[in-house]
Design a protein around this motif. Structure first.
Motif, PDB file in Angstrom:
ATOM      1  N   UNK A  41       0.858  -1.190   0.000  1.00 14.01           N
ATOM      2  CA  UNK A  41       0.000   0.000   0.000  1.00 14.01           C
ATOM      3  C   UNK A  41       0.890   1.235   0.000  1.00 14.01           C
ATOM      4  N   UNK A  42       0.746   2.020  -1.038  1.00 13.21           N
ATOM      5  CA  UNK A  42       1.583   3.217  -1.149  1.00 13.21           C
ATOM      6  C   UNK A  42       0.707   4.459  -1.079  1.00 13.21           C
ATOM      7  N   UNK A  43       1.246   5.570  -0.582  1.00 11.49           N
ATOM      8  CA  UNK A  43       0.445   6.798  -0.584  1.00 11.49           C
ATOM      9  C   UNK A  43       0.167   7.235  -2.014  1.00 11.49           C
ATOM     10  N   UNK A  44      -1.051   7.669  -2.272  1.00 14.40           N
ATOM     11  CA  UNK A  44      -1.366   8.035  -3.662  1.00 14.40           C
ATOM     12  C   UNK A  44      -1.813   9.487  -3.812  1.00 14.40           C
ATOM     13  N   UNK A  45      -2.214  10.107  -2.692  1.00 12.61           N
ATOM     14  CA  UNK A  45      -2.708  11.495  -2.801  1.00 12.61           C
ATOM     15  C   UNK A  45      -1.564  12.476  -2.589  1.00 12.61           C
ATOM     16  N   UNK A  46      -0.610  12.402  -3.487  1.00 14.12           N
ATOM     17  CA  UNK A  46       0.588  13.227  -3.315  1.00 14.12           C
ATOM     18  C   UNK A  46       0.438  14.489  -4.155  1.00 14.12           C
ATOM     19  N   UNK A  47       0.540  15.620  -3.485  1.00 12.40           N
ATOM     20  CA  UNK A  47       0.295  16.879  -4.193  1.00 12.40           C
ATOM     21  C   UNK A  47       1.534  17.404  -4.922  1.00 12.40           C
ATOM     22  N   UNK A  48       2.688  16.765  -4.690  1.00 12.27           N
ATOM     23  CA  UNK A  48       3.921  17.186  -5.373  1.00 12.27           C
ATOM     24  C   UNK A  48       3.959  16.677  -6.817  1.00 12.27           C
ATOM     25  N   UNK A 106      -2.761  13.490  -9.795  1.00 17.15           N
ATOM     26  CA  UNK A 106      -3.507  13.354 -11.047  1.00 17.15           C
ATOM     27  C   UNK A 106      -3.045  12.174 -11.903  1.00 17.15           C
ATOM     28  N   UNK A 107      -2.064  11.415 -11.412  1.00 17.19           N
ATOM     29  CA  UNK A 107      -1.529  10.297 -12.184  1.00 17.19           C
ATOM     30  C   UNK A 107      -2.473   9.095 -12.146  1.00 17.19           C
ATOM     31  N   UNK A 108      -2.300   8.211 -13.140  1.00 15.51           N
ATOM     32  CA  UNK A 108      -2.997   6.913 -13.107  1.00 15.51           C
ATOM     33  C   UNK A 108      -2.338   6.035 -12.039  1.00 15.51           C
ATOM     34  N   UNK A 109      -2.996   4.921 -11.705  1.00 17.24           N
ATOM     35  CA  UNK A 109      -2.444   4.020 -10.689  1.00 17.24           C
ATOM     36  C   UNK A 109      -1.077   3.468 -11.106  1.00 17.24           C
ATOM     37  N   UNK A 110      -0.956   3.150 -12.393  1.00 21.33           N
ATOM     38  CA  UNK A 110       0.318   2.616 -12.891  1.00 21.33           C
ATOM     39  C   UNK A 110       1.440   3.631 -12.774  1.00 21.33           C
ATOM     40  N   UNK A 111       1.111   4.895 -13.100  1.00 14.65           N
ATOM     41  CA  UNK A 111       2.146   5.941 -12.997  1.00 14.65           C
ATOM     42  C   UNK A 111       2.537   6.168 -11.537  1.00 14.65           C
ATOM     43  N   UNK A 112       1.546   6.109 -10.638  1.00 15.38           N
ATOM     44  CA  UNK A 112       1.862   6.253  -9.200  1.00 15.38           C
ATOM     45  C   UNK A 112       2.759   5.106  -8.747  1.00 15.38           C
ATOM     46  N   UNK A 113       2.472   3.915  -9.258  1.00 19.81           N
ATOM     47  CA  UNK A 113       3.303   2.748  -8.892  1.00 19.81           C
ATOM     48  C   UNK A 113       4.744   2.973  -9.345  1.00 19.81           C
ATOM     49  N   UNK A 114       4.882   3.534 -10.545  1.00 22.44           N
ATOM     50  CA  UNK A 114       6.239   3.835 -11.037  1.00 22.44           C
ATOM     51  C   UNK A 114       6.954   4.809 -10.096  1.00 22.44           C
ATOM     52  N   UNK A 115       6.220   5.808  -9.613  1.00 23.63           N
ATOM     53  CA  UNK A 115       6.846   6.802  -8.714  1.00 23.63           C
ATOM     54  C   UNK A 115       7.344   6.119  -7.439  1.00 23.63           C
ATOM     55  N   UNK A 116       6.539   5.146  -6.936  1.00 23.65           N
ATOM     56  CA  UNK A 116       6.953   4.440  -5.715  1.00 23.65           C
ATOM     57  C   UNK A 116       8.221   3.622  -5.965  1.00 23.65           C
ATOM     58  N   UNK A 117       8.293   3.020  -7.145  1.00 25.98           N
ATOM     59  CA  UNK A 117       9.500   2.241  -7.470  1.00 25.98           C
ATOM     60  C   UNK A 117      10.696   3.192  -7.641  1.00 25.98           C
TER      61      UNK A 117
END
Ligand SMILES: Nc1ncnc2c1ncn2[C@@H]1O[C@H](COP(=O)(O)OP(=O)(O)OP(=O)(O)O)[C@@H](O)[C@H]1O
Length: 290
Positions: A76-83, A126-137
């Motif tokens: 579970x990764x944070x997804x509501x990131x305003x940066x 505003x990213x899709x779930x996949x793009x957010x996952x990439x940011x976490x990686x």
């Protein structure tokens, strides 16, 4: 093949309930390794132990070199990131004590690698779930990483995004990275994974892919003491065992057919009496999930 680290005789329990029982396995360098198993079988627990976030009750995880750099992406990764990605990765790097002059080129490198240059100034929320996952990686890779650990990285992603992430994992491997992930998406296993570690009945069984080439045997034998089998736990999975009137134990095991000669030799040395050996075909056990 070189091991990046070896897990040796790991046991873990929570509140008196054993999750993993005396498991040992190597993790080879520059491989993609999938940990599979039913819900609650201990996948996240194992990943956290490899990441050093929790400790085993017994046994140890021994790295092949000192200061192995590990990146960990939780389920579970944070997804509501305003940066924006630039801002977020910069802040994360600074929190980790990275210097600005090493951080900025690293962020640019990662944005290129993950094909996010075009959206580097868009807010992550505003990213899709996949793009957010990439940011976490990417966040887990801010330091030069030897080993990337991903807990359920494809969970909740649509097929196209899963394929894209698969390609990303493949290119990370080509650059020398070792990746361990837990997954339910069996499709992924066929494409990028080199080795499967399956957790079943508190044990870990290792299978090198391609899966289609792996066949299994079932073996039934009698043995005077089942503890004699402990040093074979990396090769066998015990289906069941029963104590006989003679005091001996009848044991029914499953194992990879390629180990037949070695296994029979070792069992005979332990004075086991072989009753039945037969091939089985249960590839689906590797994709068994809820
Ligand atoms: N901190 C904890 N305290 C107590 N029990 C725990 C703790 N963490 C995990 N467990 C239990 O240990 C077992 C294994 O949990 P774990 O999350 O490792 O399984 P999993 O295979 O990753 O499951 P899933 O596929 O559902 O994500 C579960 O029964 C879980 O409830």
């Amino acid at each position: 093949m070189n091991s990046l680290f070896n897990a040796q005789n790991i046991t873990k329990q929570y509140r008196g309930i054993k999750i993993l029982d005396n498991v040992s396995f190597p993790i080879d360098h520059n491989q993609i390794i999938a940990i599979v198993g039913k819900n609650g079988s201990g996948k996240s627990t194992l990943l956290k132990m490899i990441a050093g976030l929790i400790t085993p009750d017994h046994g140890s995880i021994i790295p092949s070199k000192q200061n192995l750099k590990i990146g960990y992406v939780p389920e579970v990764s944070p997804s509501h990131i305003l940066f924006t990605p630039q801002e977020y990765l910069y802040q994360m790097g600074r929190i980790r004590g990275m210097a600005k002059q090493e951080l900025l080129p690293r962020i640019n490198y990662l944005l290129e690698l993950f094909s996010l240059v075009d959206v580097q100034n868009t807010r992550i929320i505003n990213f899709s779930k996949g793009m957010k996952q990439k940011i976490m990686i990417m966040q887990a890779m801010l330091d030069e990483t030897d080993l990337l650990i991903l807990d359920e990285p494809l969970s909740g992603l649509d097929l196209t995004t899963q394929n894209e992430l698969e390609q990303t994992l493949h290119s990370l491997k080509q650059q020398g990275m070792t990746i361990i992930l837990s997954c339910h998406e069996t499709k992924l296993l066929d494409h990028v994974v080199d080795t499967i570690l399956m957790i079943h009945n508190k044990k870990v069984m290792r299978t090198d892919l391609p899966l289609k080439d792996v066949t299994y045997n079932q073996l039934i034998f009698d043995i005077s003491n089942p503890t004699y089998l402990e040093d074979l736990s990396h090769l066998i999975e015990i289906n069941h065992q029963t104590q006989l009137a003679t005091g001996f134990y009848e044991v029914n095991i499953r194992y990879q057919a390629q180990h037949t000669d070695d296994l029979l030799q070792q069992l005979l040395l332990k004075k086991a009496s072989i009753k039945q050996l037969m091939p089985i075909n249960d590839k689906e056990i590797f994709i068994a999930n809820d």
